[in-house]
Every structure is written in C-alpha cells, then in structure tokens.
Design a protein around this motif. Structure first.
Motif, PDB file in Angstrom:
ATOM      1  N   ALA A 226       9.767  28.864 -88.148  1.00 18.79           N
ATOM      2  CA  ALA A 226       9.561  29.974 -87.210  1.00 18.79           C
ATOM      3  C   ALA A 226      10.814  30.847 -87.161  1.00 18.79           C
ATOM      4  O   ALA A 226      11.923  30.411 -87.455  1.00 18.79           O
ATOM      5  CB  ALA A 226       9.241  29.438 -85.827  1.00 18.79           C
ATOM      6  N   GLY A 227      10.615  32.108 -86.775  1.00 21.00           N
ATOM      7  CA  GLY A 227      11.736  33.020 -86.605  1.00 21.00           C
ATOM      8  C   GLY A 227      12.277  33.536 -87.916  1.00 21.00           C
ATOM      9  O   GLY A 227      11.627  33.455 -88.967  1.00 21.00           O
ATOM     10  N   ALA A 228      13.482  34.110 -87.862  1.00 17.72           N
ATOM     11  CA  ALA A 228      14.124  34.681 -89.046  1.00 17.72           C
ATOM     12  C   ALA A 228      15.618  34.412 -88.979  1.00 17.72           C
ATOM     13  O   ALA A 228      16.218  34.454 -87.897  1.00 17.72           O
ATOM     14  CB  ALA A 228      13.861  36.185 -89.121  1.00 17.72           C
ATOM     15  N   PRO A 229      16.255  34.142 -90.108  1.00 19.14           N
ATOM     16  CA  PRO A 229      17.699  33.898 -90.094  1.00 19.14           C
ATOM     17  C   PRO A 229      18.482  35.186 -89.868  1.00 19.14           C
ATOM     18  O   PRO A 229      18.032  36.274 -90.259  1.00 19.14           O
ATOM     19  CB  PRO A 229      17.967  33.332 -91.484  1.00 19.14           C
ATOM     20  CG  PRO A 229      16.877  33.903 -92.333  1.00 19.14           C
ATOM     21  CD  PRO A 229      15.678  34.027 -91.448  1.00 19.14           C
ATOM     22  N   ALA A 230      19.622  35.079 -89.242  1.00 16.75           N
ATOM     23  CA  ALA A 230      20.496  36.234 -89.006  1.00 16.75           C
ATOM     24  C   ALA A 230      21.393  36.412 -90.224  1.00 16.75           C
ATOM     25  O   ALA A 230      22.193  35.532 -90.543  1.00 16.75           O
ATOM     26  CB  ALA A 230      21.324  36.034 -87.753  1.00 16.75           C
TER      27      ALA A 230
ATOM     28  N   HIS B  16      -0.239  35.553-100.454  1.00 15.15           N
ATOM     29  CA  HIS B  16       0.101  34.636-101.545  1.00 15.15           C
ATOM     30  C   HIS B  16      -1.001  33.597-101.755  1.00 15.15           C
ATOM     31  O   HIS B  16      -0.804  32.617-102.469  1.00 15.15           O
ATOM     32  CB  HIS B  16       1.442  33.949-101.253  1.00 15.15           C
ATOM     33  CG  HIS B  16       2.616  34.854-101.461  1.00 15.15           C
ATOM     34  ND1 HIS B  16       3.091  35.706-100.479  1.00 15.15           N
ATOM     35  CD2 HIS B  16       3.411  35.063-102.550  1.00 15.15           C
ATOM     36  CE1 HIS B  16       4.129  36.390-100.944  1.00 15.15           C
ATOM     37  NE2 HIS B  16       4.347  36.021-102.197  1.00 15.15           N
ATOM     38  N   LYS B  17      -2.165  33.815-101.086  1.00 15.18           N
ATOM     39  CA  LYS B  17      -3.372  33.005-101.269  1.00 15.18           C
ATOM     40  C   LYS B  17      -3.228  31.570-100.777  1.00 15.18           C
ATOM     41  O   LYS B  17      -3.893  30.649-101.292  1.00 15.18           O
ATOM     42  CB  LYS B  17      -3.831  33.038-102.727  1.00 15.18           C
ATOM     43  CG  LYS B  17      -4.088  34.451-103.252  1.00 15.18           C
ATOM     44  CD  LYS B  17      -4.704  34.419-104.628  1.00 15.18           C
ATOM     45  CE  LYS B  17      -4.853  35.823-105.221  1.00 15.18           C
ATOM     46  NZ  LYS B  17      -5.395  36.815-104.307  1.00 15.18           N
ATOM     47  N   ALA B  18      -2.360  31.357 -99.792  1.00 15.25           N
ATOM     48  CA  ALA B  18      -2.251  30.033 -99.182  1.00 15.25           C
ATOM     49  C   ALA B  18      -3.533  29.715 -98.420  1.00 15.25           C
ATOM     50  O   ALA B  18      -4.207  30.609 -97.890  1.00 15.25           O
ATOM     51  CB  ALA B  18      -1.045  29.969 -98.244  1.00 15.25           C
ATOM     52  N   ALA B  19      -3.860  28.425 -98.345  1.00 15.18           N
ATOM     53  CA  ALA B  19      -5.069  28.005 -97.627  1.00 15.18           C
ATOM     54  C   ALA B  19      -4.832  27.915 -96.137  1.00 15.18           C
ATOM     55  O   ALA B  19      -5.746  28.131 -95.330  1.00 15.18           O
ATOM     56  CB  ALA B  19      -5.547  26.654 -98.156  1.00 15.18           C
ATOM     57  N   GLY B  20      -3.619  27.568 -95.741  1.00 17.58           N
ATOM     58  CA  GLY B  20      -3.296  27.413 -94.325  1.00 17.58           C
ATOM     59  C   GLY B  20      -1.799  27.413 -94.122  1.00 17.58           C
ATOM     60  O   GLY B  20      -1.022  27.394 -95.090  1.00 17.58           O
ATOM     61  N   VAL B  21      -1.389  27.436 -92.847  1.00 22.66           N
ATOM     62  CA  VAL B  21       0.031  27.539 -92.515  1.00 22.66           C
ATOM     63  C   VAL B  21       0.371  26.554 -91.408  1.00 22.66           C
ATOM     64  O   VAL B  21      -0.372  26.426 -90.418  1.00 22.66           O
ATOM     65  CB  VAL B  21       0.402  28.966 -92.048  1.00 22.66           C
ATOM     66  CG1 VAL B  21       1.885  29.039 -91.673  1.00 22.66           C
ATOM     67  CG2 VAL B  21       0.066  29.995 -93.122  1.00 22.66           C
ATOM     68  N   VAL B  22       1.517  25.867 -91.573  1.00 19.23           N
ATOM     69  CA  VAL B  22       2.097  25.061 -90.510  1.00 19.23           C
ATOM     70  C   VAL B  22       3.444  25.688 -90.157  1.00 19.23           C
ATOM     71  O   VAL B  22       4.356  25.721 -90.992  1.00 19.23           O
ATOM     72  CB  VAL B  22       2.297  23.596 -90.935  1.00 19.23           C
ATOM     73  CG1 VAL B  22       3.003  22.814 -89.824  1.00 19.23           C
ATOM     74  CG2 VAL B  22       0.971  22.943 -91.269  1.00 19.23           C
ATOM     75  N   LEU B  23       3.551  26.233 -88.953  1.00 17.26           N
ATOM     76  CA  LEU B  23       4.795  26.838 -88.479  1.00 17.26           C
ATOM     77  C   LEU B  23       5.589  25.789 -87.714  1.00 17.26           C
ATOM     78  O   LEU B  23       5.049  25.104 -86.837  1.00 17.26           O
ATOM     79  CB  LEU B  23       4.496  28.023 -87.560  1.00 17.26           C
ATOM     80  CG  LEU B  23       4.110  29.348 -88.213  1.00 17.26           C
ATOM     81  CD1 LEU B  23       3.545  30.299 -87.169  1.00 17.26           C
ATOM     82  CD2 LEU B  23       5.311  29.984 -88.889  1.00 17.26           C
ATOM     83  N   VAL B  24       6.878  25.688 -88.000  1.00 11.70           N
ATOM     84  CA  VAL B  24       7.742  24.711 -87.346  1.00 11.70           C
ATOM     85  C   VAL B  24       8.710  25.437 -86.434  1.00 11.70           C
ATOM     86  O   VAL B  24       9.477  26.303 -86.896  1.00 11.70           O
ATOM     87  CB  VAL B  24       8.531  23.883 -88.382  1.00 11.70           C
ATOM     88  CG1 VAL B  24       9.371  22.815 -87.680  1.00 11.70           C
ATOM     89  CG2 VAL B  24       7.596  23.251 -89.402  1.00 11.70           C
TER      90      VAL B  24
END
Length: 634
Positions: free
Chosen positions: A198-202, A228-236
C-alpha cells in the motif's frame, strides 16, 4: 453543492466594480410587511388579466429575513439528521418542502398516487455499497486455508468475483515510466494474483520532492494490475489498521483485498515485509514470484439503493396567456451529507453535517421566492416550477431525473425557457454575489441588471453554465441557466455549517433578486435564446489540479461501463476534436476507461500539446477522435 475532486468553484474576483443598473423591472419601495410579503400593486392600464411588469413587480420585504432564517433552522434540526439521501432525515426534509408548497397553494407536479397528484417525484439513488466479508485463502492441492477474517477487508475499487492464481510480489505496484519506476518490468502476471504494498515510497525525482505520491491510491494500483492482466490483487498495509469497507461500488476491473502486514508476513516470508528497505525503496525492485503460494480471493460488492425525491410545485401561468405552455424553473437541492462520509471535509467524522448553507439556504430561498410569486396580484405569463432537488450531493441525481423525466404538465424539457439555481446563498459577505451561467443566453445580462436595482449587491457575473450543482443538467439540455452563489467558506462540508452563521438579511435580498429575475423571464415576449457559453477567462483550464484540460463535463450519475459526458465546453480541445454530449469515453490512448476513476487517472497522465486518441461510443459504434489537450491548472 457537489464537489467531486476539486475545491469549490472560484470565488468572486476582488475589486470588481459594481454593475450599472438598468430598470427592466419597475423599482418597488413598498414598506416592509408581515406575511404575506409586500408586493407593489400599481394600477394597470387595460385588463388586469393581462398584467404588465409594474403590476407584477417584486419588492424587498424585511420580514422575509425572519422567514428564510426560520426555514434554515427547520431544515437543520437534529431530527433532520443532516438530510443524507436515503435517510429518514431526507424524507422529513422533502415533506417539509412539500408542506410549504401546499400552504402556498402551488399545483403538485410529482407522482400520481391513490389520493391524486403529489408534490414528491420519486427516483432511485445509489447511496453506497453492500460489502460482504471477503475471503483470502492459501490453496494447497484441494485444500484452501482461509486467512483470519479479522486481518482481511475488501479493497476500495474491488470487483465482485472469485479468482485463484499463483502469487507474484510486485512491490508498490507502480508503473510511472516518466519517473523511471516500473514495478512490473519484465514480469509476467497474466492470470496471477499480485501482492502489492500500500502507499508509495518517498523519492526525489523529476525536479520535485515525492513525485510518486499520486500513485499510492488503492484504485490506481488495481487499475495498473488490471492493465497487466492480473487476476486479482492483495494489498498489504504497513501496519495493523485496515481501511474502512468501500462506499463506492464502481470497480477497477479486478477483485482485491487488503490485509495487515503481520498476516502478510506469515503468508509471504520471502517478500521481506519486515525490512524497512522493502517499504522505503529508492528504486523499483524486480517482481518476485512467491514460490509455492497459490491464492484464492472471493469478494462481493453490490450497490446499496434508496428512494429519493424531488419536490415539485407549479405556479400556473394566467389563463389565456400565449406562453402558458412554457415554464421557468427555480430550484435548489435540499439534501446534504447526513453524518459525513467520503465527501466530508472532516475525515472520519460521524457528527451530523447540518448543511445550513449547503443547501438549506438555497432551499429556504427557493421557498421564499415561491411565497413572493404566489402572492402576486395576478399570475405571470409563463408557469413557474419550484423544485427542491434530492440527491445533488451524489452527483446531481435529482435534477438529472427531472430533466430526463419532466412531469406531464411540463411536457418536454424544451418547454423550460430558463432555470435559476440557488446553492450556498447563505453567507453573503461585503455584498458580493456571484451570478454564474449568464453566458448561456444573451438575455441574462439585462435581466440581472434590472433585477438587482436598489439591492446594493457587488455583482460578479460568470459565463459558465456547467458546474457542480443542479443547473448543469439543464445546461446540458440547452436551457439557459443562472446560478446564485455567495462563496465557499471554512465550514463547507463540515459539521460546523450551522444555522446561526447564516446571513438572513442577505438571503432576503438574494430572494428578491431571484424573484425579479424569474418574473422578468416569465413576462418577456420572446423566450431567452440558449447559446453555448464562451470560455470563462478566469478559469485556468480544466478541473483544478490537472496538467491538462480537455473540456469534457462528466456525467457523475452514469453507472455503465466507460464515462458518459453530460457536455463538452465550447471551443475546448474536446469540442474541436468532435466530442459531444452523450458520448461514452471508453479509451484514452492505451488505457481502457471503465468508470470515472479510470478517466481521472488517464487524464492526469496526459501532456499539454501532445495529441492523444480518445475513443468514444456513439450510436453503438466506437469513434476514435484526435484530441490535443490544452494546459490545465497544475
């Protein structure tokens, strides 16, 4: 007033000289009176059945200030509960407006029921999302072991689906080629489940500090994974606190869940989620298949629908008028935010958002204009339709419903000759009032000048007919509009927008102005001609915060795939390329557009002056259009 991604519209420019006043309507100086309001009743030559402007003139009424203040107070009580669409408070507010219309003996133009015509015109509004508890499971052979439900929630922008695939860790999941950052470089993730931080690096780059900050939203990461044709996403997430369940049901094309870092550490030990360097990387790390980890995601997000209402009353035209089949609309939205939500400027607050200025003030003003006009000694030449709009804060749903479904006595929207909208008119300061939309007809200028005589306003007139309020659907239907507005303030969309801060004396003067404007339009021999408003020289381009402007006006109520356009601003890049109201934008460059979020992301990636092909659906066919974006305001 509805604001989606940018601050409230520009405020009055400082130092604007007062307008010269032209007597279009006869000046009135009737003494203050108790209800009914004071109305000048000068004798009329000839038959009283054919009234002239003097007989129908509307004058100031000091007692009006107390009336509008009382109505604002009534609409902001604890019982009204913030008037959120789909709540009991909104229903009570609609019934309050309906009772006022009945007291004024307006004709009801709502839905027909067992007891005859009512004032309420019902429609359905999407008020949020029903989110079932998601599941995330690790699959080994035929055995699926679910992750602790307390450590998992549905991600904002998730689609409803059950998918399964091998896991691939893609760091922050960002593709920002101009910044030299691509988390997906060389990776093959088609049909797989990507694990994303999650988020973005500074970082430092492109001559600015923290240039990746705009790439940290969950919806952006889901859109990138989809492309990018991913089937699903797990956000941490970096800690143990999960976000709230999503409120918006528009999905980004893939199912997705969010899990806590501690849960992710157990599932993906090779991802090194305990290392600070993983979260604070200074360059994109290569994607890493998580060997032996097969994931299954199951999510379900469905729209939460509720009944909403417009409140519609008619002051009929005089019998025998040649213009009796034409109408002027005076409107204001009565809904607000309830207890806050995603549009609140006090994040996380569950306090009542009273909405005294936004828009109990406009509703009270609209009802005061109805009082003034209902008390006239004779009916006007055109009918006047008074409307309390519902669900404006959700995307001008009520006004759009009226435009698309005008009541039978109105017939077609082409019979509406003008629309006057009052939104946030309760904080008049230094006598400064904006009348926007006057560029939609050359007839507005003299009407506004004459109506403002003696009212001591420092008027600013804006040309723009589109905007984040209920006049926009009328502009799209080519109805001349005038939008009354006293400006943004620190209490906007906060619980502190309360009744004691209202300038009731100022509202009374604005009600006089609005009544005179409506009356002037009803009495003109020829209807106001509609013209496409010229570009506003004080507008810095498109939506605030974008590098480019295309000139499109999104239809925020549209629920289909793509982004339907309410309109396209005249002489804008979109208009010059051939984009039209009603087009559904389905692709910008290489990016498919599934909803308004996709559209915003793609618009933010365009460069001024660099041609892009925008595909629209029109009449069942895809039409490619070459657009050269203009500079925006970033």
């Amino acid at each position: 007033m509805k604001v989606v991604t940018s601050p409230r519209r520009r405020w009055l420019r400082a130092g604007l000289p007062s307008l010269g006043l032209v007597a279009v309507l006869a000046a009135c100086s009737a003494p203050p009176a108790a209800s009914p309001p004071a109305v000048a009743q000068a004798p009329v030559a000839g038959s009283a059945a054919v009234p002239g402007p003097v007989a129908l003139a509307i004058g100031p009424d000091a007692a009006g200030a107390a009336r509008v203040k009382a109505d604002v107070v009534a609409l902001t009580t604890q019982e009204m509960d913030g008037r959120g669409t789909g709540t009991e408070g909104a229903r009570l507010a609609a019934e309050f407006v309906a009772r006022r219309f009945a007291e004024l003996k307006l004709s009801p133009l709502g839905d027909a029921g067992p007891e005859g015509q009512a004032f309420l015109q019902a429609f359905e509004a999407r008020v949020g999302a029903e989110v079932e508890a998601p599941t995330l499971s690790v699959v080994r052979g035929k055995q699926a072991t679910p992750v602790d439900a307390k450590a998992v929630t549905t991600a904002d922008g998730s689609e409803s689906a059950t998918v399964e695939g091998p896991a691939v860790f893609v760091g922050h999941g960002i593709s920002a080629h101009a910044l030299g950052w691509d988390s997906y470089a060389g990776a093959e993730v088609s049909g797989k489940v990507v694990v994303v931080l999650a988020g973005a690096p500074a970082i430092e780059g492109a001559g600015q500090k923290d240039p990746l900050r705009d790439f940290g939203s969950a919806r952006y990461k889901l859109r990138t994974a989809r492309e990018h044709k991913a089937a699903g996403v797990v956000l941490v997430v970096e800690g143990e606190e999960l976000p709230k369940a999503p409120h918006d049901t528009s999905g980004m094309g893939v199912p997705a869940v969010v899990i806590t870092r501690s849960a992710a550490e157990k599932l993906f030990p090779t991802a090194k989620l305990r290392d600070k360097g993983t979260w604070q990387a200074t360059k994109a790390q290569p994607a890493k298949p998580l060997a032996g980890v097969q994931l299954r995601i199951a999510t379900k997000v469905t729209p939460k629908l509720a009944k909403a209402w417009n409140v519609v009353g008619l002051l009929p035209a005089r019998e025998g008028s040649p213009h009796a089949g034409e109408f002027v609309v005076v409107g204001a939205h009565y809904d607000h935010l309830g207890h806050g939500g995603s549009n609140s400027r006090k994040p996380g607050s569950t306090e009542i958002h009273h909405g005294a200025d936004d828009n109990a003030s406009g509703t009270a003003l609209m009802m005061e204009v109805a009082r003034r006009m209902a008390a006239l000694p004779a009916r006007p030449d055109r009918g006047v339709v008074f409307i309390g709009f519902g669900a404006e804060e959700l995307g001008t749903l009520g006004s759009r419903h009226f435009v698309e479904n005008p009541p039978a006595p109105v017939g077609a929207i082409k019979n509406v000759v003008a629309m006057i909208n009052a939104d946030m008119v309760g904080r008049l300061r230094e006598d400064k009032l904006l009348v926007d939309g006057v560029g939609t007809s050359p007839g507005w200028g003299p009407v506004v000048k004459g109506a403002s005589e003696g009212l001591k306003f420092e008027l600013a007139q804006g040309a723009e007919g589109f905007g984040a309020s209920d006049h926009a659907p009328f502009t799209a239907a080519r109805v001349p509009v005038a939008f009354l507005f006293t400006g943004v303030h620190e209490d906007y969309h906060q619980p502190s927008d309360t009744a004691e801060k209202i300038n009731a004396e100022g509202m009374e003067r604005i009600a006089t102005l609005a009544g005179r404007m409506a009356l002037a339009v009803t009495q003109q021999g020829e209807r106001l001609p509609f013209v496409d408003a010229p570009a506003d020289p004080h507008r810095k381009g498109g939506r605030s915060g974008f590098r480019v402007s295309v000139g499109t006006v999104p239809d925020y109520a549209y629920q289909g795939k793509g982004l339907r356009l309410t309109g396209v601003r005249p002489d804008s890049p979109g208009a010059r390329a051939g984009m039209q109201a009603g087009d559904v934008v389905v692709k910008i460059g290489s990016h498919e557009i599934t909803n308004i979020h996709d559209y915003m992301f793609s618009l933010g990636e365009l460069e001024p002056g660099r041609e892009v092909v925008i595909e629209v659906e029109r009449g069942g066919a895809r039409v490619p259009l070459k657009v050269i974006p203009a500079p925006g305001s970033r």
